[in-house]
Enzyme design. Sequence first.
Site, PDB file in Angstrom:
ATOM      1  N   SER A 330       0.828  -1.207   0.000  1.00 57.74           N
ATOM      2  CA  SER A 330       0.000   0.000   0.000  1.00 57.74           C
ATOM      3  C   SER A 330       0.858   1.251   0.000  1.00 57.74           C
ATOM      4  O   SER A 330       0.580   2.210  -0.721  1.00 57.74           O
ATOM      5  CB  SER A 330      -0.929  -0.002   1.218  1.00 57.74           C
ATOM      6  OG  SER A 330      -1.661   1.205   1.301  1.00 57.74           O
ATOM      7  N   TRP A 333       2.402   1.608  -3.394  1.00 58.47           N
ATOM      8  CA  TRP A 333       1.410   2.049  -4.380  1.00 58.47           C
ATOM      9  C   TRP A 333       1.386   3.569  -4.472  1.00 58.47           C
ATOM     10  O   TRP A 333       1.157   4.137  -5.544  1.00 58.47           O
ATOM     11  CB  TRP A 333       0.026   1.535  -3.982  1.00 58.47           C
ATOM     12  CG  TRP A 333      -1.098   2.013  -4.855  1.00 58.47           C
ATOM     13  CD1 TRP A 333      -1.578   1.400  -5.986  1.00 58.47           C
ATOM     14  CD2 TRP A 333      -1.896   3.199  -4.685  1.00 58.47           C
ATOM     15  NE1 TRP A 333      -2.620   2.126  -6.524  1.00 58.47           N
ATOM     16  CE2 TRP A 333      -2.830   3.240  -5.744  1.00 58.47           C
ATOM     17  CE3 TRP A 333      -1.906   4.224  -3.743  1.00 58.47           C
ATOM     18  CZ2 TRP A 333      -3.764   4.265  -5.883  1.00 58.47           C
ATOM     19  CZ3 TRP A 333      -2.831   5.250  -3.882  1.00 58.47           C
ATOM     20  CH2 TRP A 333      -3.744   5.262  -4.942  1.00 58.47           C
ATOM     21  N   HIS A 334       1.634   4.247  -3.358  1.00 62.78           N
ATOM     22  CA  HIS A 334       1.544   5.704  -3.339  1.00 62.78           C
ATOM     23  C   HIS A 334       2.689   6.380  -4.082  1.00 62.78           C
ATOM     24  O   HIS A 334       2.562   7.552  -4.436  1.00 62.78           O
ATOM     25  CB  HIS A 334       1.492   6.212  -1.900  1.00 62.78           C
ATOM     26  CG  HIS A 334       0.153   6.053  -1.260  1.00 62.78           C
ATOM     27  ND1 HIS A 334      -0.277   4.849  -0.710  1.00 62.78           N
ATOM     28  CD2 HIS A 334      -0.873   6.922  -1.085  1.00 62.78           C
ATOM     29  CE1 HIS A 334      -1.497   5.010  -0.226  1.00 62.78           C
ATOM     30  NE2 HIS A 334      -1.883   6.244  -0.444  1.00 62.78           N
ATOM     31  N   GLY A 335       3.775   5.692  -4.302  1.00 61.45           N
ATOM     32  CA  GLY A 335       4.844   6.324  -5.052  1.00 61.45           C
ATOM     33  C   GLY A 335       6.150   5.562  -4.966  1.00 61.45           C
ATOM     34  O   GLY A 335       6.376   4.771  -4.035  1.00 61.45           O
ATOM     35  N   PHE A 469      -0.346  10.259  -7.526  1.00 65.05           N
ATOM     36  CA  PHE A 469      -0.302   8.811  -7.275  1.00 65.05           C
ATOM     37  C   PHE A 469      -1.008   8.051  -8.386  1.00 65.05           C
ATOM     38  O   PHE A 469      -0.963   6.852  -8.433  1.00 65.05           O
ATOM     39  CB  PHE A 469      -0.956   8.482  -5.930  1.00 65.05           C
ATOM     40  CG  PHE A 469      -0.362   9.274  -4.796  1.00 65.05           C
ATOM     41  CD1 PHE A 469       1.012   9.426  -4.687  1.00 65.05           C
ATOM     42  CD2 PHE A 469      -1.176   9.872  -3.844  1.00 65.05           C
ATOM     43  CE1 PHE A 469       1.559  10.156  -3.650  1.00 65.05           C
ATOM     44  CE2 PHE A 469      -0.624  10.592  -2.806  1.00 65.05           C
ATOM     45  CZ  PHE A 469       0.736  10.738  -2.705  1.00 65.05           C
TER      46      PHE A 469
END
Length: 469
Positions: A330, A333-335, A469
């Site tokens: 997770s 996933w944001h960067g 994102f």
Amino acid sequence: MEFNSLIFIVFACIFFCCYPLVKKNNNLRYIYIIIASSIFYGFWDWRYLFLIVFTGTIDYVASLVIAQNPRIKKICLYISMACNLSILFSFKYLLWLLGYVNTFLQSPLFSSLSLSLSPSPPPPPEFFKVLPIGISFYTFQSMSYTIDVYRGNIRPVRNYFLYFCYLSMFPQLVAGPIVRAKDVIHQIRYPDKLTGARLYGGVAYIATGFFKKTVIADSLAPFVNQAFTEQPLAPDAFYWWLVVVAFSIQIYCDFSGYSDIAIGLARWMGIDYKDNFHFPYHSSSPSDFWKRWHISLSSWFRDYVYIPLGGSRVSPLKVHRNLWTTMLLSGFWHGASLHFVAWGGYHAFLLSIQRIFNKKIFIPNFVKIILTFFLILLGWIFFRSQSVPQAFSIFAILFSPHTYHLQSLFNSPNEMHIIIYLFLIFNFLMLSRRIQSIKVKYEPYILGILIAITIFYRGQGNEFIYFQF
């Protein structure tokens, strides 16, 4: 095209004025929504429309083959997931990975090996150097469709226009919420009529969303951005607590504001999206926070990562493994940055600690809420910092007794103004439950006040945070 821009207001007016003309014919309505969504997304860069078409077509075909040929359905699922993830990786993580490879190739360790390799990997094409807006959102949305077909949770959509309409609808296209086919396909096929109640409900969501974004989040953004870009960092603990609280409010109002606007627009189209936030700062535990924050993403990772790994139905050690795997993914996933991974790892640590001690220690609920909010604040430092070392530098300032200077609270009138502003904003958020319970006859007055404040007291326009994102 951003929601908080004049061009979008013109676009939305034209779209909804013409929408009733095509609403009775399904295929015509699908095509109309697809064309409008393409204009909405293509206004940023039309070339990246081909990515959505490519991703959508692969998953559309794969889902049909999965349903018709059970013997090869696993192969089709793997091909679909490989295509989606490889595209996402190429645009979002390739430059990050090449940077680390290049650093290694230039290191003394590599030079001492005397290997006859190129001193650095070839640069990626220019096309891959810009992150397409919304790629993480629509990729996950498309993947969830194929996985649900594979699991037998839904039947594949045979009408290509209907499927692509589901994938590319402009309200949620670039920053969520990540909608599921089982929730919206039927609504797209049979949208509700635009009654007075539905129109008013859309206005309420949109007005609240614009207020959160343009009045609160955009007003706090300059103060927060300046704090994290200053070099060296201000050695003042009170100042940094103020910054952290400001960012916690900024990111909530920015992202939940976008989700509210998307939900309101969808309601005008006759479609109901689920709420993406549910008073996250009222959470009484880290796990409760993730049931309230970015619900569409947290539920996605729960259903497609955590539960397939075994969830909480396995041994205690494996449960912690599943938690850490899910939260690290997770964060990633944001960067493509280690500070996002550190943020995910921090929350995995909180969830593991909660799972170990939750039933062994009694804590009053109001204390749990305060403690959880404090822990969430600390996590936002990892999220907002530009690097992990900067995050630890801020922690060192916050938890050092030598950085607390009481007079700094009163020497700067700007900081005192922000303190008062934060206090009023936070009380607005805490009272929002009561605002929702007020009788309907008072709601138009509240919305009128929010709209007036949004028009006359909005902050400097800023891009939505989750666009990156």
